[in-house]
Enzyme design. Structure first.
Site, PDB file in Angstrom:
ATOM      1  N   ASP A  37       3.727  -0.659  11.344  1.00 25.10           N
ATOM      2  CA  ASP A  37       3.255   0.671  10.961  1.00 25.10           C
ATOM      3  C   ASP A  37       2.632   1.290  12.196  1.00 25.10           C
ATOM      4  OD1 ASP A  37       2.429   2.295   8.202  1.00 25.10           O
ATOM      5  OD2 ASP A  37       1.078   2.670   9.878  1.00 25.10           O
TER       6      ASP A  37
ATOM      7  N   ASP B  97       0.795  -1.235   0.000  1.00 28.07           N
ATOM      8  CA  ASP B  97       0.000   0.000   0.000  1.00 28.07           C
ATOM      9  C   ASP B  97       0.827   1.285   0.000  1.00 28.07           C
ATOM     10  OD1 ASP B  97       1.061  -0.086   2.543  1.00 28.07           O
ATOM     11  OD2 ASP B  97      -0.838   0.097   3.605  1.00 28.07           O
ATOM     12  N   HIS B  98       2.103   1.210   0.334  1.00 30.12           N
ATOM     13  CA  HIS B  98       2.896   2.418   0.531  1.00 30.12           C
ATOM     14  C   HIS B  98       3.633   2.907  -0.720  1.00 30.12           C
ATOM     15  CE1 HIS B  98       2.126   2.418   4.771  1.00 30.12           C
ATOM     16  NE2 HIS B  98       3.094   3.254   5.044  1.00 30.12           N
TER      17      HIS B  98
ATOM     18  N   ARG C 127      -1.768  12.677  10.030  1.00 30.32           N
ATOM     19  CA  ARG C 127      -0.571  13.474  10.341  1.00 30.32           C
ATOM     20  C   ARG C 127      -0.468  14.676   9.422  1.00 30.32           C
ATOM     21  NH1 ARG C 127       3.209   8.385  11.659  1.00 30.32           N
ATOM     22  NH2 ARG C 127       2.487   8.170  13.788  1.00 30.32           N
TER      23      ARG C 127
ATOM     24  N   SER D 245       6.007   7.994  12.473  1.00 33.69           N
ATOM     25  CA  SER D 245       5.963   6.665  11.888  1.00 33.69           C
ATOM     26  C   SER D 245       6.869   5.687  12.617  1.00 33.69           C
ATOM     27  CB  SER D 245       6.384   6.749  10.416  1.00 33.69           C
ATOM     28  OG  SER D 245       6.604   5.473   9.889  1.00 33.69           O
TER      29      SER D 245
ATOM     30  N   ARG E  37       8.843   3.583  11.375  1.00 35.22           N
ATOM     31  CA  ARG E  37       9.881   3.057  10.489  1.00 35.22           C
ATOM     32  C   ARG E  37      11.207   2.807  11.202  1.00 35.22           C
ATOM     33  NH1 ARG E  37       9.434   8.592   7.338  1.00 35.22           N
ATOM     34  NH2 ARG E  37       7.366   7.702   7.243  1.00 35.22           N
TER      35      ARG E  37
END
Length: 755
Positions: free
Chosen positions: A160, A95-96, A448, A643, A645
């Site tokens: 995520d 999806d990213h 965000r 995030s 990440r």
């Protein structure tokens, strides 16, 4: 169809025993959060009560979910663990990596072509190790999880930060780094500091323009981006029970913006209806049988102050629609005060773009409420003044709203439907603008709105609101417009006013889809080959990080002293950099390029102590690494917020940064640093931040006796020959100290699997 039904049955079969053991161990009534946590202890039945905010606890999550950007690194790590198959049900969601540019079909085709190497890797590694794979276009991870995998009383981790979306169905779902996901997929316990508990009592009922989104916008204004740190937020009360399951998902999703570990609602009729509506009635039947354990005890909700560390009460009947921003999701404005705020702060009143959808607000209910406003614009002959985009959350939702005519409505009012993907929300947006640096305003229904997040422009003032408010603003093109009270001039010169939005929680005809985009893994993956081209610029097999040398760390140079907000977007930007998520060395070229240097108030410009010249952060760090010189990064409050990440932790580790010293850490980032064998420490006295000078040579003492709760010492050797030192704190427990010594948690996993 319900996935992993046998696993869910096993979880439910043990619930009564686990909850009874927890009541006995704690000697009190239990919140829903406590029931789920104690029911998922890796040790089994609770033997003792855990201290909130103090004790580290090992849990056994039921499943793992990964999005394509973070899955690459998580699975590259998992490949080193030595297992033939994942230990718990796991999924990958593409999806990213889909950039929003033209529209859904063209953008998806481009993404499939551009990202073929990554998608093929993820599909093959999923096939080999027993992982469910959701193809590009299937939808955003959190919406797909809510529709297919979330179940009341379960525990899930996801790579995520908006994994808490599943809390809308009563699941403790927590955003983590890929290293944590790797641990759980490898069959190891997952460690978390036992969270504090924030209770939010909702009374009354939403009406008119007010939506579930406004609940979390209000909560964000109360708690700020740090107020939920280290805590799980549990919503309860008559107001909570009146909200749709997807509305609850919206609230839990955006709980990441207050720093909360996760957020959760109890199981109720709305959750049961959503499970049945998404063809999981069998799970609803199982949940009904243990319903008493899938909500907090009555005594808890009758006297919440006795059971929660903090209690907030919100009357939904009195709640106003909110608009939050700009530049931070906790700057909350009731709609009645927003126009004045725009004028007083000289924010650009002209609205250039309105964007709805994303993982936070793309349910059938969201789309129908927004479409009701769009239909009014058509009927009342209003011309949409701002660009307007719609991002469906999943192919299931997209197909259904298209069948029911809502996408045509958006098209008739001038909207553009984007692919079922994250898109603009994470900076995957080729924005149409004649000046990418112009001061301007946009409004979204995303979660965000940090500077530069959506379009890379630091002068874009991004605001957050519900989809229906965003739609009304896009039609008006003016942020001083109040859709509840103001009129607009239509094409006939008449003054017209919007009626209240109307929405439908779930489709009357039921959900429908032709191809949801799911690919099941091979029953036997032993012969499946996972190929990574050694010449690839996007994928790179990992090499283990080196263990700690066994001594105190001496002679560090200051790489950067970051000033102010330093999120994971500042440390490892998304947008175009997403294509390197599977190649650690290449993506490391974005390390800290968004952080502001305290000494020159400039991004991506630091002094190289070898040459005396200023240059980009990554290039400077590579020069230090080439010369065998260790470095330290110094930061401000809530360092690493945003995030989940893990690249923000892996990049400094890869390039030779030895320590991160800050005033305070965001939870996920601090854990990510520990997992990678990094030293993450905090000022005992935040005023010591001011003592650090640009040309300092820095030592860290006390590592030879590194122990839980024991301070370390930072020594500053100033250029003028003077020396000063101060104590620093850390939150490492015994296990995490072993990660540090071994050079990372993965090094320990590999040794355990080998033996």
């Amino acid at each position: 169809m319900a996935f992993d039904l046998d696993m869910i049955k096993k979880v439910y079969d043990r619930y009564s025993t686990r909850v009874d053991a927890a009541r006995k161990a704690t000697g009190k009534h239990l919140t829903l959060t406590e029931k789920i946590l104690y029911a998922h202890l890796s040790e089994g039945d609770a033997q003792k009560a855990f201290s909130r905010g103090v004790d580290y606890v090992d849990f056994a999550p039921d499943r793992v979910a990964m999005q394509d950007a973070t899955a690459q690194m998580a699975l590259l790590q998992f490949m080193q663990a030595g297992r033939p198959q994942v230990a718990v049900p796991s999924t990958v969601h593409c999806d990213h990596l889909i950039q929003a540019k033209v529209g859904a079909v063209a953008d998806l085709n481009t993404a499939v072509d551009v990202n073929r190497e990554v998608y093929d890797f993820l599909a093959s590694v999923s096939d080999k190790y027993g992982i469910g794979f959701w193809k590009a276009g299937a939808g955003i991870i959190h919406q797909v999880v809510l529709e297919n995998y979330a179940f009341p009383g379960g525990m899930m981790i996801g790579t995520d930060s908006h994994t808490p979306n599943a809390g809308g169905l009563g699941m403790i779902a927590i955003g983590v780094g890929g290293a944590d996901a790797c641990d759980v997929m490898a069959g190891l316990p997952w460690e978390l500091k036992f969270p504090k508990l924030i209770g939010v009592k909702l009374t009354g009922k939403l009406s008119g323009w007010t939506s579930a989104k406004d609940v979390i916008l209000k909560v964000a204004g109360i708690l700020t981006v740090k107020g939920g740190t280290g805590a799980i937020v549990e919503y309860f009360g008559e107001g909570a029970r009146s909200l749709s399951a997807t509305g609850k998902g919206t609230i839990c999703n955006m709980g990441a913006e207050i720093g909360a570990t996760t957020s959760i609602f109890g199981y109720d009729e709305k959750a049961a209806a959503y499970l049945s509506g998404t063809k999981r009635g069998d799970i609803a039947e199982l949940a009904n049988a243990i319903a008493e354990h899938l909500t907090g005890d009555e005594e808890v909700y009758a006297n919440p102050e006795q059971y929660f560390d903090q209690v907030i009460e919100i009357n939904l009947s009195e709640l106003e629609p909110h608009v939050n921003g700009p530049f931070t999701p906790d700057l909350a404005w009731p709609i009645s005060k927003f126009a004045t705020a725009v004028k007083e702060n000289n924010w650009p009143a002209k609205l250039e773009v309105g964007l709805i959808g994303s993982c936070t607000n793309s349910s059938y209910e969201d789309i129908t409420r927004s479409a009701s406003i769009a239909k009014q614009a058509i009927d009342k002959k209003l011309k949409t003044k701002a660009e307007f985009t719609i991002t469906p959350g999943s192919e299931l939702v997209r197909y259904t709203v298209e069948r029911d005519g809502y996408l045509d409505t958006f098209g008739d009012m001038g909207g553009v439907v984007l692919a079922n993907a994250c898109g603009p929300c994470i900076g995957q947006w080729a924005r149409h603008t004649d000046d990418p640096t112009r001061k301007n305003s946009i409004i979204t229904s995303f979660n965000r709105n940090f500077a530069k997040r959506q379009d890379g422009n630091p002068n874009t003032h991004a605001f957050v609101a519900s989809p229906e408010i965003v739609t009304a603003f896009a039609i008006a093109g003016d942020l001083t417009f109040n859709p509840l009270t103001d009129t607009l001039t239509n094409e006939a010169g008449e003054q017209v006013k919007f009626d209240e939005p109307q929405g439908i929680e779930m489709p009357v005809k039921g959900y429908a889809v032709e191809d949801a985009g799911y690919q099941a893994p091979a029953e036997d993956g032993s012969t499946v080959q996972v190929i990574v081209d050694p010449k690839s610029s996007r994928l790179q097999l990992l090499e283990p990080f080196t263990p700690w040398e066994g001594t105190d760390i001496k002679g560090l140079k200051l790489l950067i002293k970051a000033k102010g907000k330093c999120t994971t977007d500042h440390i490892s930007m998304a947008g175009p950099w997403l294509k390197f998520r599977g190649h650690l060395d290449n993506i490391s070229n974005n390390m800290l390029i968004g952080a502001i240097n305290y000494f020159n108030n400039t991004a991506d410009s630091v002094k190289n102590e070898i040459t005396g010249e200023y240059g980009p952060v990554p290039a400077t760090q590579r020069d230090y690494k080439a010369h065998g010189i260790g470095t330290i990064v110094v930061g401000d409050e809530n360092y690493g917020e945003g995030s989940s990440r893990e690249h923000a932790a892996m990049e400094p580790r890869h390039l030779g940064v030895r320590a991160i010293l800050v005033k305070s850490f965001a939870r996920i980032h601090e854990t990510n640093l520990k997992k990678q064998g990094m030293l993450g420490i905090t000022f005992a006295d935040t005023n010591d931040y001011d003592k650090i000078q640009e040309d300092d040579v820095i030592d860290i003492d006390g590592l030879t006796t590194f122990a839980p709760g024991q301070q370390l010492t930072v020594v500053l050797n100033h250029k003028d020959g003077s020396v000063e030192s101060f104590p620093v704190n850390h939150t490492y427990n015994a296990q995490q100290i072993e990660w540090f010594k071994a050079g990372g948690a993965l090094n320990i996993i590999r040794k355990q699997m080998a033996s």
